[in-house]
Design a protein around this motif. Structure first.
Motif, mmCIF file in Angstrom:
data_model
loop_
_atom_site.group_PDB
_atom_site.id
_atom_site.type_symbol
_atom_site.label_atom_id
_atom_site.label_comp_id
_atom_site.label_asym_id
_atom_site.label_seq_id
_atom_site.Cartn_x
_atom_site.Cartn_y
_atom_site.Cartn_z
ATOM 1 N N ARG A 166 -23.564 8.077 22.285
ATOM 2 C CA ARG A 166 -24.103 8.988 21.581
ATOM 3 C C ARG A 166 -23.839 10.410 21.772
ATOM 4 N N TRP A 167 -23.255 11.306 20.721
ATOM 5 C CA TRP A 167 -22.956 12.499 21.043
ATOM 6 C C TRP A 167 -24.239 13.573 20.777
ATOM 7 N N SER A 168 -24.271 14.530 21.524
ATOM 8 C CA SER A 168 -25.259 15.342 21.550
ATOM 9 C C SER A 168 -25.082 16.454 20.134
ATOM 10 N N VAL A 169 -23.858 16.523 19.828
ATOM 11 C CA VAL A 169 -23.458 17.173 18.422
ATOM 12 C C VAL A 169 -23.538 16.617 17.384
ATOM 13 N N SER A 170 -24.117 17.141 16.339
ATOM 14 C CA SER A 170 -24.032 16.635 15.147
ATOM 15 C C SER A 170 -22.868 16.681 14.391
ATOM 16 N N ILE A 171 -22.107 15.721 14.499
ATOM 17 C CA ILE A 171 -20.431 16.310 14.164
ATOM 18 C C ILE A 171 -20.464 16.571 12.887
ATOM 19 N N PRO A 172 -20.635 15.344 11.942
ATOM 20 C CA PRO A 172 -20.494 15.600 10.312
ATOM 21 C C PRO A 172 -21.267 16.756 9.766
ATOM 22 N N GLN A 173 -22.590 17.115 10.250
ATOM 23 C CA GLN A 173 -23.255 18.416 9.870
ATOM 24 C C GLN A 173 -22.547 19.654 10.380
ATOM 25 N N THR A 174 -21.967 19.741 11.606
ATOM 26 C CA THR A 174 -21.035 20.821 11.860
ATOM 27 C C THR A 174 -19.899 20.913 10.914
ATOM 28 N N ILE A 175 -19.210 19.826 10.600
ATOM 29 C CA ILE A 175 -18.214 19.794 9.904
ATOM 30 C C ILE A 175 -18.256 20.465 8.484
ATOM 31 N N VAL A 176 -19.576 19.800 7.918
ATOM 32 C CA VAL A 176 -19.899 20.555 6.603
ATOM 33 C C VAL A 176 -19.971 21.970 6.645
ATOM 34 N N GLY A 177 -20.998 22.229 7.764
ATOM 35 C CA GLY A 177 -21.501 23.714 7.786
ATOM 36 C C GLY A 177 -20.279 24.796 7.888
ATOM 37 N N LEU A 178 -19.120 24.256 8.541
ATOM 38 C CA LEU A 178 -18.035 24.874 8.965
ATOM 39 C C LEU A 178 -17.349 25.163 7.615
ATOM 40 N N GLN A 179 -17.170 24.024 6.644
ATOM 41 C CA GLN A 179 -16.177 23.897 5.582
ATOM 42 C C GLN A 179 -16.977 24.563 4.405
ATOM 43 N N GLN A 180 -18.390 24.414 4.487
ATOM 44 C CA GLN A 180 -19.086 24.760 3.085
ATOM 45 C C GLN A 180 -20.242 25.928 3.536
ATOM 46 N N GLY A 181 -20.512 26.242 4.896
ATOM 47 C CA GLY A 181 -21.510 27.184 4.799
ATOM 48 C C GLY A 181 -22.794 26.063 5.145
ATOM 49 N N THR A 182 -24.123 26.714 5.735
ATOM 50 C CA THR A 182 -25.237 25.969 5.969
ATOM 51 C C THR A 182 -26.128 26.391 4.919
ATOM 52 N N LYS A 183 -25.953 27.050 4.189
ATOM 53 C CA LYS A 183 -26.944 27.441 3.045
ATOM 54 C C LYS A 183 -26.234 27.809 1.713
ATOM 55 N N PRO A 184 -26.997 27.922 0.433
ATOM 56 C CA PRO A 184 -26.294 28.466 -0.511
ATOM 57 C C PRO A 184 -25.948 30.060 -0.424
ATOM 58 N N VAL A 185 -24.667 30.536 -1.104
ATOM 59 C CA VAL A 185 -24.339 31.775 -1.024
ATOM 60 C C VAL A 185 -25.386 32.819 -1.787
ATOM 61 N N ILE A 186 -26.333 33.494 -1.404
ATOM 62 C CA ILE A 186 -27.371 34.216 -2.363
ATOM 63 C C ILE A 186 -27.310 35.596 -1.758
ATOM 64 N N GLU A 187 -26.691 35.900 -0.899
ATOM 65 C CA GLU A 187 -26.518 37.405 -0.417
ATOM 66 C C GLU A 187 -25.160 37.492 0.509
ATOM 67 N N ASP A 188 -24.917 38.781 0.827
ATOM 68 C CA ASP A 188 -23.588 39.336 1.315
ATOM 69 C C ASP A 188 -23.700 38.798 2.651
ATOM 70 N N GLY A 189 -22.518 38.591 3.176
ATOM 71 C CA GLY A 189 -22.352 37.810 4.567
ATOM 72 C C GLY A 189 -22.571 39.260 5.506
ATOM 73 N N ILE A 190 -22.607 39.111 6.919
ATOM 74 C CA ILE A 190 -22.398 40.161 7.880
ATOM 75 C C ILE A 190 -21.026 40.575 8.160
ATOM 76 N N PRO A 191 -20.686 41.839 8.056
ATOM 77 C CA PRO A 191 -19.526 42.398 8.148
ATOM 78 C C PRO A 191 -18.854 42.215 9.818
ATOM 79 N N ALA A 192 -17.488 42.291 9.711
ATOM 80 C CA ALA A 192 -17.065 42.291 11.179
ATOM 81 C C ALA A 192 -17.290 43.789 12.006
ATOM 82 N N PRO A 193 -17.713 43.658 13.235
ATOM 83 C CA PRO A 193 -18.121 44.725 14.009
ATOM 84 C C PRO A 193 -17.221 45.685 14.053
#
Length: 560
Positions: A166-193
């Motif tokens: 058993r992996w502690s990390v939810s690996i498929p969910q992490t891959i999806v989140g990295l590739q597609q985000g974790t929620k729909p795009v409805i607002e601007d992202g956070i700019p680089a500091p």
């Protein structure tokens, strides 16, 4: 060696219930991961029989006593179960606890896998070890604040005659989140500091939903250019693969798979262009430059387009004509299904082409989750290239991947896989005075070679014509990449190859050691690989390559 039989458990009945409650099951993406490798597996439901499988990957099951008993019975009888997070009912049954709230962080797997970069994850559910069972722990995970101490990445739990891995990390969910985000795009992202990526410009874009950290995930070249150096999502896919092969070889079995590219192709690069201002002279300069370097590229066209003679030359030189869908309000674009279809109709009429394969959105405009992919499907577009950076400070592996992949839908479409191949890009217009310089070329090529993906670079024809340094950059890229074994393909060529790969099914291994396959096409340059033990005695004619930390034997494909 005998081929391992792999089962993937997905509880369809419970999934329907979760989807009716608008719950995402990104665990389903494990099928896309396995299909990309062409790993032979069988999808099974909760109530199917498990005893014929050597390894069971539990993708999704209901949290019930029935499901818990079914899985534990299989393990107790000698089976091996792999899980990427989850299994809460089994946790309770085995006496573990999960006192740590799920958070983002990094996993150090270097002690037991061939991964020496701490890998970013977006979700983890560590189990605390409070049981008398025989438990071996591997690796370590830490949240972003590094408050977790002594938390393992993988627990190998002996139960009866079998093992739960058993992996502690939810690996498929992490891959999806990295590739597609974790929620729909409805607002601007956070700019680089540091001011290098002003995502908060009131223009919705693919990168507004990116999930990397500006501070911990960026590096800098020798000239001070910031970039994201790690294809985290692709590296997590390799973790899945390496771990699975380690289990299978440990059982004295093997698990054949298909290499990413044809036998005669070492690495793949791609150049695309966005026509934007549509100056004929810029198109001609780009055509001349590419012809001198003997490279074919993908031309994404936006209205009003070039003169017809330019399109004739594009086709004659073997380049691909694609759509550059305009949904940028400042350029009179509209985000709608009707606008997408209208622009595609304009493209095919203006360029006198049919069956357009590829699209890239103007200014990487993107909204919502899957609307764009649905429009592509409805209009016969098989490839999208819109997921890439528009700023100087967020170039590189912004979405954690350089591999072509089929994106996953939201819960309202039951997390299906869209029939649209995503091929993101790394950067655009190197040496432009507002963008990055050529110092990123080598780090990007190295990152792509590391995971055998696609080195996709975007250059606008207008800048190639008006800025000599940009023209020098594209020539330097081509020369450098070719020297290092890269072959340049168009978006269509990558799509054709990937879909041909997906049409191949591995059925088994013959007594003579050949892989038995079925395939929908007549390609004859697939590279099929059989992982072998380190002490395997090699025949004189055997060719061995190293993949995912293991020696693999190349074999001649046999059709059935």
């Amino acid at each position: 060696m005998k081929m391992a039989k792999i089962g993937v458990v997905f509880d369809d009945m419970d999934a329907e219930l979760k989807w009716s409650k608008k719950r995402n099951l990104f665990e389903y993406f494990i099928f896309e991961i396995l299909d990309h490798f062409r790993i032979p597996y069988e999808k099974v439901d909760l109530m199917d029989k498990y005893n014929s499988f050597d390894v069971m990957i539990v993708s999704h099951i209901r949290d019930s006593e029935e499901a818990c008993s079914k899985i534990l019975e299989y393990i107790h009888a000698g089976g091996t179960v792999v899980s990427y997070g989850g299994l809460d009912s089994i946790r309770k049954k085995l006496g573990f606890s999960n006192k740590l709230a799920s958070q983002k962080g990094y996993a150090d797997l270097s002690a037991f896998l061939n991964q020496h970069t701490p890998l970013r994850f977006l979700d983890a559910e560590p189990w605390t070890h409070e049981t008398d069972l025989d438990v071996t722990e591997f690796g370590a995970v830490a949240d972003e604040a590094k408050t977790w101490q002594g938390v393992s990445a993988l627990q190998q739990i002996k139960y009866g005659s079998g093992t739960l891995e058993r992996w502690s990390v939810s690996i498929p969910q992490t891959i999806v989140g990295l590739q597609q985000g974790t929620k729909p795009v409805i607002e601007d992202g956070i700019p680089a500091p540091d001011g290098t990526a002003n995502l908060d410009e009131e223009i919705l874009k693919a990168e507004d939903g990116f999930e990397l950290c500006w501070v911990q995930d960026r590096a800098f070249t020798e000239t001070g250019m910031p970039y994201f150096p790690h294809p985290y999502a692709d590296l997590w896919k390799e973790v899945i693969m390496e771990h699975l092969l380690k289990i299978v070889l440990g059982k004295g079995l093997t698990l054949p798979f298909l290499d990413y590219w044809p036998a005669n192709v070492q690495h793949v690069a791609m150049i695309s262009h966005d026509s934007d201002l549509n100056v004929d002279e810029s198109a001609q300069m780009t055509l001349d430059t590419l012809k001198a370097e003997n490279v074919q590229s993908t031309w994404c066209m936006i209205a009003p387009g070039y003169s017809s003679s330019i399109y004739d030359q594009i086709k004659k030189d073997g380049h691909e004509i694609a759509l550059h869908y305009n949904a940028l309000e400042q350029d009179e674009g509209i985000w709608s299904a009707e606008a997408f279809q209208t622009q595609l109709d304009w493209l095919e009429k203006t360029t006198n082409t049919n069956n357009t394969v590829s699209n890239k959105n103007h200014y990487t405009r993107f909204e919502g989750w899957g609307e764009l992919y649905t429009w592509c499907e409805n209009n016969g577009i098989q490839v999208d290239q819109s997921r890439g950076p528009s700023k100087k400070g967020n170039i590189g592996f912004l979405f954690g991947t350089c591999h072509p992949y089929f994106p996953i839908a939201w819960a309202d479409e039951k997390n299906r896989l869209y029939d649209v191949l995503e091929i993101g890009f790394l950067t655009q217009d190197l040496n432009h005075n507002t963008l990055s310089d050529v110092s990123v070329i080598q780090p990007f090529l190295d990152g792509v070679k590391r995971v055998n993906g696609v080195a996709h670079f975007l250059f606008h024809q207008y800048h190639i014509y008006h800025l000599p340094k940009v023209r020098e950059a594209i020539v330097q890229l081509i020369t450098t990449a070719k020297t290092q074994g890269f072959t340049f393909w168009t978006s269509k060529q990558i799509n054709d190859w990937e879909r041909a790969r997906r049409g191949l099914t591995i059925n088994g291994i013959s007594y003579s050691g050949d892989i038995k396959v079925t395939s929908r096409d007549e390609e004859n340059d697939f590279m099929l690989l059989i992982p072998i033990a380190e002490d395997h005695a090699l025949a004189d004619d055997e060719v061995i390559v190293r993949r995912f930390g293991f020696n693999c034997k190349q074999v001649q494909m046999k059709r059935t």
